[in-house]
Design a protein around this motif. Structure first.
Motif, mmCIF file in Angstrom:
data_model
loop_
_atom_site.group_PDB
_atom_site.id
_atom_site.type_symbol
_atom_site.label_atom_id
_atom_site.label_comp_id
_atom_site.label_asym_id
_atom_site.label_seq_id
_atom_site.Cartn_x
_atom_site.Cartn_y
_atom_site.Cartn_z
ATOM 1 N N GLN A 1 0.827 -1.194 0.000
ATOM 2 C CA GLN A 1 0.000 0.000 0.000
ATOM 3 C C GLN A 1 0.865 1.248 0.000
ATOM 4 O O GLN A 1 1.945 1.274 0.587
ATOM 5 N N VAL A 2 0.346 2.255 -0.680
ATOM 6 C CA VAL A 2 1.013 3.562 -0.737
ATOM 7 C C VAL A 2 0.000 4.615 -0.356
ATOM 8 O O VAL A 2 -1.128 4.615 -0.858
ATOM 9 N N GLN A 3 0.401 5.507 0.519
ATOM 10 C CA GLN A 3 -0.445 6.646 0.869
ATOM 11 C C GLN A 3 0.209 7.912 0.320
ATOM 12 O O GLN A 3 1.410 8.110 0.463
ATOM 13 N N LEU A 4 -0.626 8.747 -0.295
ATOM 14 C CA LEU A 4 -0.138 9.979 -0.910
ATOM 15 C C LEU A 4 -0.928 11.160 -0.379
ATOM 16 O O LEU A 4 -2.168 11.112 -0.339
ATOM 17 N N VAL A 5 -0.221 12.211 -0.009
ATOM 18 C CA VAL A 5 -0.872 13.405 0.520
ATOM 19 C C VAL A 5 -0.299 14.631 -0.174
ATOM 20 O O VAL A 5 0.890 14.937 -0.032
ATOM 21 N N GLU A 6 -1.170 15.321 -0.907
ATOM 22 C CA GLU A 6 -0.764 16.548 -1.594
ATOM 23 C C GLU A 6 -0.920 17.757 -0.682
ATOM 24 O O GLU A 6 -1.778 17.766 0.208
ATOM 25 N N SER A 7 -0.130 18.773 -0.956
ATOM 26 C CA SER A 7 -0.253 20.043 -0.253
ATOM 27 C C SER A 7 0.302 21.143 -1.151
ATOM 28 O O SER A 7 0.962 20.862 -2.155
ATOM 29 N N GLY A 8 0.015 22.380 -0.775
ATOM 30 C CA GLY A 8 0.575 23.514 -1.498
ATOM 31 C C GLY A 8 -0.371 24.232 -2.425
ATOM 32 O O GLY A 8 -0.011 25.240 -3.038
ATOM 33 N N GLY A 9 -1.578 23.721 -2.558
ATOM 34 C CA GLY A 9 -2.535 24.393 -3.414
ATOM 35 C C GLY A 9 -3.009 25.700 -2.806
ATOM 36 O O GLY A 9 -2.715 26.015 -1.650
ATOM 37 N N GLY A 10 -3.745 26.465 -3.609
ATOM 38 C CA GLY A 10 -4.270 27.733 -3.112
ATOM 39 C C GLY A 10 -4.739 28.620 -4.241
ATOM 40 O O GLY A 10 -4.908 28.171 -5.373
ATOM 41 N N LEU A 11 -4.937 29.876 -3.890
ATOM 42 C CA LEU A 11 -5.410 30.884 -4.832
ATOM 43 C C LEU A 11 -4.232 31.775 -5.227
ATOM 44 O O LEU A 11 -3.506 32.278 -4.355
ATOM 45 N N VAL A 12 -4.055 31.976 -6.519
ATOM 46 C CA VAL A 12 -2.950 32.797 -7.000
ATOM 47 C C VAL A 12 -3.426 33.585 -8.222
ATOM 48 O O VAL A 12 -4.326 33.140 -8.943
ATOM 49 N N GLN A 13 -2.841 34.738 -8.433
ATOM 50 C CA GLN A 13 -3.183 35.529 -9.606
ATOM 51 C C GLN A 13 -2.482 34.978 -10.840
ATOM 52 O O GLN A 13 -1.418 34.347 -10.742
ATOM 53 N N ALA A 14 -3.055 35.244 -11.981
ATOM 54 C CA ALA A 14 -2.445 34.839 -13.243
ATOM 55 C C ALA A 14 -1.025 35.398 -13.322
ATOM 56 O O ALA A 14 -0.778 36.548 -12.945
ATOM 57 N N GLY A 15 -0.119 34.560 -13.789
ATOM 58 C CA GLY A 15 1.282 34.930 -13.858
ATOM 59 C C GLY A 15 2.083 34.544 -12.629
ATOM 60 O O GLY A 15 3.315 34.611 -12.641
ATOM 61 N N GLY A 16 1.382 34.143 -11.585
ATOM 62 C CA GLY A 16 2.044 33.767 -10.341
ATOM 63 C C GLY A 16 2.543 32.340 -10.347
ATOM 64 O O GLY A 16 2.464 31.630 -11.362
ATOM 65 N N SER A 17 3.029 31.921 -9.184
ATOM 66 C CA SER A 17 3.627 30.596 -9.038
ATOM 67 C C SER A 17 3.099 29.899 -7.793
ATOM 68 O O SER A 17 2.711 30.547 -6.815
ATOM 69 N N LEU A 18 3.103 28.592 -7.870
ATOM 70 C CA LEU A 18 2.807 27.740 -6.714
ATOM 71 C C LEU A 18 3.696 26.520 -6.808
ATOM 72 O O LEU A 18 4.055 26.092 -7.916
ATOM 73 N N ARG A 19 3.997 25.936 -5.663
ATOM 74 C CA ARG A 19 4.698 24.650 -5.652
ATOM 75 C C ARG A 19 3.860 23.649 -4.867
ATOM 76 O O ARG A 19 3.583 23.849 -3.678
ATOM 77 N N LEU A 20 3.468 22.604 -5.554
ATOM 78 C CA LEU A 20 2.744 21.517 -4.913
ATOM 79 C C LEU A 20 3.725 20.457 -4.435
ATOM 80 O O LEU A 20 4.750 20.211 -5.080
ATOM 81 N N SER A 21 3.379 19.847 -3.326
ATOM 82 C CA SER A 21 4.164 18.734 -2.799
ATOM 83 C C SER A 21 3.262 17.519 -2.657
ATOM 84 O O SER A 21 2.059 17.652 -2.439
ATOM 85 N N CYS A 22 3.860 16.369 -2.761
ATOM 86 C CA CYS A 22 3.139 15.117 -2.554
ATOM 87 C C CYS A 22 4.029 14.215 -1.718
ATOM 88 O O CYS A 22 5.086 13.776 -2.193
ATOM 89 N N ALA A 23 3.606 13.965 -0.504
ATOM 90 C CA ALA A 23 4.370 13.118 0.408
ATOM 91 C C ALA A 23 3.842 11.693 0.343
ATOM 92 O O ALA A 23 2.635 11.475 0.436
ATOM 93 N N ALA A 24 4.759 10.759 0.187
ATOM 94 C CA ALA A 24 4.384 9.352 0.056
ATOM 95 C C ALA A 24 4.836 8.558 1.271
ATOM 96 O O ALA A 24 5.856 8.859 1.887
ATOM 97 N N SER A 25 4.078 7.524 1.553
ATOM 98 C CA SER A 25 4.451 6.608 2.628
ATOM 99 C C SER A 25 3.905 5.231 2.319
ATOM 100 O O SER A 25 3.004 5.085 1.493
ATOM 101 N N GLY A 26 4.473 4.245 2.963
ATOM 102 C CA GLY A 26 3.952 2.896 2.850
ATOM 103 C C GLY A 26 4.822 1.929 2.075
ATOM 104 O O GLY A 26 4.786 0.736 2.318
#
Length: 125
Positions: A1-26
């Motif tokens: 089994q693998v568990q995956l948890v995303e984070s880092g989403g949100g609201l941003v204006q056009a032209g901006g940046s975000l970094r998503l993360s996905c932590a895995a375990s199992g």
């Protein structure tokens, strides 16, 4: 089994940046390919990018090529999606997924056995 948890989403204006993360375990993280997919409102889930076990092969959807970057840190059991020059059409729920049986960097959802719960990304114009 693998568990995956995303984070880092949100609201941003056009032209901006975000970094998503996905932590895995199992299971040993370095033994499986990781993918990113997204689903916009009213649309089917689509491929964004993939990175193989050692990170030597990376592939992107044409719609994000040159703007998004996938990376992984096997020591931290985490895969990242750096998103730059965001556009309103990038608004979607973003999912990470694990392909524990292949190392080809598949673009197909059916190749991925495990999925995270998703994180919302909203890009305002």
């Amino acid at each position: 089994q693998v568990q995956l948890v995303e984070s880092g989403g949100g609201l941003v204006q056009a032209g901006g940046s975000l970094r998503l993360s996905c932590a895995a375990s199992g299971r040993t993280f370095s033994t499986y390919t990781m993918g990113w997919f997204r689903q916009a409102p009213g649309k089917e889930r689509e491929f964004v990018g993939t990175i193989t076990r050692s990170g030597t092969y990376i592939r992107y959807a044409d719609s994000v090529k040159g703007r998004f970057t996938i990376s992984r840190d096997n020591a931290k059991n985490t895969v990242y999606l750096q998103m730059n020059s965001l556009k309103p059409e990038d608004t979607a729920i973003y999912y990470c997924a694990a392909d524990v049986n292949g190392d080809s960097g598949s673009t197909l959802q059916r190749s991925y056995e495990y999925w995270g719960q998703g994180t919302q990304v909203t890009v305002s114009s």
